[in-house]
Write a protein that holds these residues in place. Sequence first.
Motif, PDB file in Angstrom:
ATOM      1  N   SER A  57     -35.762 -80.517  19.910  1.00 31.78           N
ATOM      2  CA  SER A  57     -34.435 -80.151  19.403  1.00 31.78           C
ATOM      3  C   SER A  57     -33.918 -81.353  18.613  1.00 31.78           C
ATOM      4  N   ALA A  58     -33.085 -81.066  17.614  1.00 32.88           N
ATOM      5  CA  ALA A  58     -32.599 -82.166  16.754  1.00 32.88           C
ATOM      6  C   ALA A  58     -31.206 -82.631  17.155  1.00 32.88           C
ATOM      7  N   VAL A  59     -31.049 -83.925  17.264  1.00 26.87           N
ATOM      8  CA  VAL A  59     -29.717 -84.494  17.516  1.00 26.87           C
ATOM      9  C   VAL A  59     -29.407 -85.555  16.453  1.00 26.87           C
ATOM     10  N   ARG A  86     -36.940 -90.081  25.471  1.00 26.90           N
ATOM     11  CA  ARG A  86     -37.722 -89.695  26.654  1.00 26.90           C
ATOM     12  C   ARG A  86     -37.889 -88.176  26.721  1.00 26.90           C
ATOM     13  N   LYS A  87     -36.880 -87.453  26.237  1.00 25.29           N
ATOM     14  CA  LYS A  87     -36.917 -85.987  26.232  1.00 25.29           C
ATOM     15  C   LYS A  87     -37.641 -85.435  25.006  1.00 25.29           C
ATOM     16  N   ASN A  88     -38.226 -86.324  24.178  1.00 19.92           N
ATOM     17  CA  ASN A  88     -38.938 -85.937  22.949  1.00 19.92           C
ATOM     18  C   ASN A  88     -38.057 -85.131  21.990  1.00 19.92           C
ATOM     19  N   LEU A  89     -36.822 -85.548  21.849  1.00 21.24           N
ATOM     20  CA  LEU A  89     -35.940 -84.882  20.893  1.00 21.24           C
ATOM     21  C   LEU A  89     -36.127 -85.532  19.519  1.00 21.24           C
ATOM     22  N   LYS A  90     -35.851 -84.762  18.463  1.00 20.64           N
ATOM     23  CA  LYS A  90     -35.870 -85.328  17.110  1.00 20.64           C
ATOM     24  C   LYS A  90     -34.542 -86.055  16.930  1.00 20.64           C
ATOM     25  N   VAL A  91     -34.604 -87.314  16.565  1.00 23.41           N
ATOM     26  CA  VAL A  91     -33.363 -88.085  16.443  1.00 23.41           C
ATOM     27  C   VAL A  91     -33.118 -88.460  14.974  1.00 23.41           C
ATOM     28  N   PHE A  92     -31.922 -88.109  14.489  1.00 22.45           N
ATOM     29  CA  PHE A  92     -31.532 -88.480  13.137  1.00 22.45           C
ATOM     30  C   PHE A  92     -30.340 -89.427  13.212  1.00 22.45           C
ATOM     31  N   GLY A  93     -30.445 -90.551  12.534  1.00 21.84           N
ATOM     32  CA  GLY A  93     -29.364 -91.534  12.561  1.00 21.84           C
ATOM     33  C   GLY A  93     -28.613 -91.545  11.240  1.00 21.84           C
ATOM     34  N   MET A  94     -27.347 -91.851  11.319  1.00 22.61           N
ATOM     35  CA  MET A  94     -26.521 -92.007  10.118  1.00 22.61           C
ATOM     36  C   MET A  94     -25.311 -92.879  10.476  1.00 22.61           C
ATOM     37  N   ALA A  95     -24.532 -93.239   9.472  1.00 21.83           N
ATOM     38  CA  ALA A  95     -23.342 -94.054   9.735  1.00 21.83           C
ATOM     39  C   ALA A  95     -22.221 -93.643   8.799  1.00 21.83           C
ATOM     40  N   LEU A  96     -21.020 -93.561   9.337  1.00 27.21           N
ATOM     41  CA  LEU A  96     -19.849 -93.248   8.508  1.00 27.21           C
ATOM     42  C   LEU A  96     -19.001 -94.492   8.263  1.00 27.21           C
ATOM     43  N   GLY A 120     -39.959 -91.353  10.786  1.00 29.81           N
ATOM     44  CA  GLY A 120     -40.318 -90.260   9.857  1.00 29.81           C
ATOM     45  C   GLY A 120     -40.992 -89.091  10.542  1.00 29.81           C
ATOM     46  N   GLU A 121     -41.594 -89.359  11.713  1.00 28.80           N
ATOM     47  CA  GLU A 121     -42.255 -88.277  12.463  1.00 28.80           C
ATOM     48  C   GLU A 121     -41.396 -87.837  13.654  1.00 28.80           C
ATOM     49  N   ASP A 122     -40.825 -88.828  14.341  1.00 27.77           N
ATOM     50  CA  ASP A 122     -40.002 -88.521  15.522  1.00 27.77           C
ATOM     51  C   ASP A 122     -38.525 -88.800  15.285  1.00 27.77           C
ATOM     52  N   TYR A 123     -38.241 -89.721  14.401  1.00 27.23           N
ATOM     53  CA  TYR A 123     -36.844 -90.057  14.109  1.00 27.23           C
ATOM     54  C   TYR A 123     -36.713 -90.523  12.664  1.00 27.23           C
ATOM     55  N   LEU A 124     -35.480 -90.495  12.186  1.00 26.91           N
ATOM     56  CA  LEU A 124     -35.231 -90.881  10.794  1.00 26.91           C
ATOM     57  C   LEU A 124     -33.817 -91.430  10.675  1.00 26.91           C
ATOM     58  N   SER A 158     -39.723 -85.859   2.296  1.00 30.62           N
ATOM     59  CA  SER A 158     -41.122 -86.302   2.413  1.00 30.62           C
ATOM     60  C   SER A 158     -41.477 -86.640   3.870  1.00 30.62           C
ATOM     61  N   PHE A 159     -40.482 -86.633   4.761  1.00 29.84           N
ATOM     62  CA  PHE A 159     -40.743 -86.972   6.169  1.00 29.84           C
ATOM     63  C   PHE A 159     -40.957 -85.707   7.007  1.00 29.84           C
ATOM     64  N   PRO A 160     -42.024 -85.653   7.810  1.00 30.43           N
ATOM     65  CA  PRO A 160     -42.300 -84.450   8.629  1.00 30.43           C
ATOM     66  C   PRO A 160     -41.164 -84.083   9.581  1.00 30.43           C
ATOM     67  N   VAL A 161     -40.420 -85.084  10.060  1.00 30.48           N
ATOM     68  CA  VAL A 161     -39.343 -84.829  11.028  1.00 30.48           C
ATOM     69  C   VAL A 161     -38.242 -83.939  10.442  1.00 30.48           C
ATOM     70  N   MET A 162     -38.153 -83.881   9.107  1.00 29.48           N
ATOM     71  CA  MET A 162     -37.101 -83.085   8.455  1.00 29.48           C
ATOM     72  C   MET A 162     -37.470 -81.605   8.323  1.00 29.48           C
ATOM     73  N   GLU A 163     -38.674 -81.266   8.720  1.00 30.24           N
ATOM     74  CA  GLU A 163     -39.120 -79.869   8.598  1.00 30.24           C
ATOM     75  C   GLU A 163     -38.196 -78.940   9.407  1.00 30.24           C
ATOM     76  N   GLY A 164     -37.688 -77.911   8.748  1.00 29.74           N
ATOM     77  CA  GLY A 164     -36.820 -76.936   9.424  1.00 29.74           C
ATOM     78  C   GLY A 164     -35.392 -77.404   9.647  1.00 29.74           C
ATOM     79  N   ILE A 165     -35.045 -78.550   9.076  1.00 28.75           N
ATOM     80  CA  ILE A 165     -33.671 -79.061   9.236  1.00 28.75           C
ATOM     81  C   ILE A 165     -32.916 -78.859   7.915  1.00 28.75           C
TER      82      ILE A 165
END
Lengths: 276, 207
Positions: A57-59, A86-96, A120-124, A158-165
Amino acid sequence: MGQNDKNKMGIQGRHFIFILMAIVVAAPLIFRVGLPLRVTAEVRQVYGFLDRLPPHSAVIFSFDHETSTLPEMVPLAEALLRHCFRKNLKVFGMALLAEGAAVGDDNLRRIGSEYDKKYGEDYLFWGFRPQFTTAILALGERIDHEFPSDYTGQDIRSFPVMEGIENYKDIAAVITVGDGDIPVYWVNYAQARYGVKIIPAVTAVMATTMYPFLQSGQLVGLAAGLKGAAEYEMLIGKPGRAVKGMDAQSGAHIFVIILILVGNTVMIAGRRRKGR
Amino acid sequence: MHRKLPLLICFALGTFMLVQFFVPHKASTALYEAILDWVQIIYAFSLLVGAMMLIKHHAVIASGRDAKERPFSILILMGITVMLVAGLFFGRGEGTVFHWLFQNVQAPMQATMFSLLSFFVASAAYRGFRARNSQAIFLLVAAIIVMLGRIPVGEIISSYIPKAADWILNVPSMAARRGIYIGIALGTIATSLRVILGIERTYLGGK
């Protein structure tokens, strides 16, 4: 006693308080006390929600803070990131906020490496966007339009982690690590308009700002301050710097309470003397 | 005309953003996205203007004769130049000069400044937090309960202290917060309508 002498006394008294405060904070960090910690319901709600998410799941982790609050923000981000990885979630980081960008990138890479996660595979890390209101709204339309490239300047598609997002409908929750009002904007614009689940990880002073939204059911839960971080560390079974810091925070709180009581005792005694 | 045109743009875009929320058509969504892009572009330029003004302000002081202020302005200008050059020409990722300066200079300095608050809070607690009247006594008692309730020691003293702290945060404090939020929301709606309808014109500058 002249005015000059009075000032001298005042300055000396203040310095004495400063020295005592330094000792009260530093001593528990050197000699661990290990006070027992109660996990509050709002922190347990955050843990329960993330724990129930299916793998991959993506967070989104939005680092909406400045470097001045790092001692509170980093332990919170670390504990939540450890749970997500640890839960193998897809993690996306950003900053405001601009300063959050460098901190966020560093946190993601550091904690990601602890769990052998690949960039790029598990997080971005998408990077920083100015004008947080429009940035929050724009993510609800198309994420790759708002962030065409990541923090390092590469095309995010170009990053696999973005697939379906595509937008918020593909995001399980937004974790806003904030030291100001930005978590409220996440509620106002992402939760109210797009129905995104919001998890605020905020400084202790901002906790009261978030309670009305927690009670109205607009937040998943709440992790606030060093205490929130320490409770989360206990829940994931990895006590770290927040648990250690709680002893120092306890010392500081008690010291402040003692000062309030002493200050009032001195005032009452002074009044009585004048009354006589 | 120089005042009417901004008022017209404000009215048209303000009304569109209001209506767009209820019209999920492709065309309106495309225009909505374009507006969001433009807001960010304008904001990014305002940041640039802010940075330029800061540089200009300190360049004037640095080249002036005020010996007291000069060193600070020179230091600010040096800091801006070093971080700009490091970030623009040598990258921002791990292992770069920018990253090292951020982690080892900027972050610790700002965290230190903020941490100094604890010393001033301690000093203020002794000198300023006095039970002078009944309201002050209420405030004092509430503060002590919340401070104790938010640390493990509170639980050790009595299990009622964290419960009392939670009650203070969830009932009286929350009631006050809700009142403030409702007030802010009503104020925001009223001000927004005044701006959209051109009644509130102070953002145009002048009288």
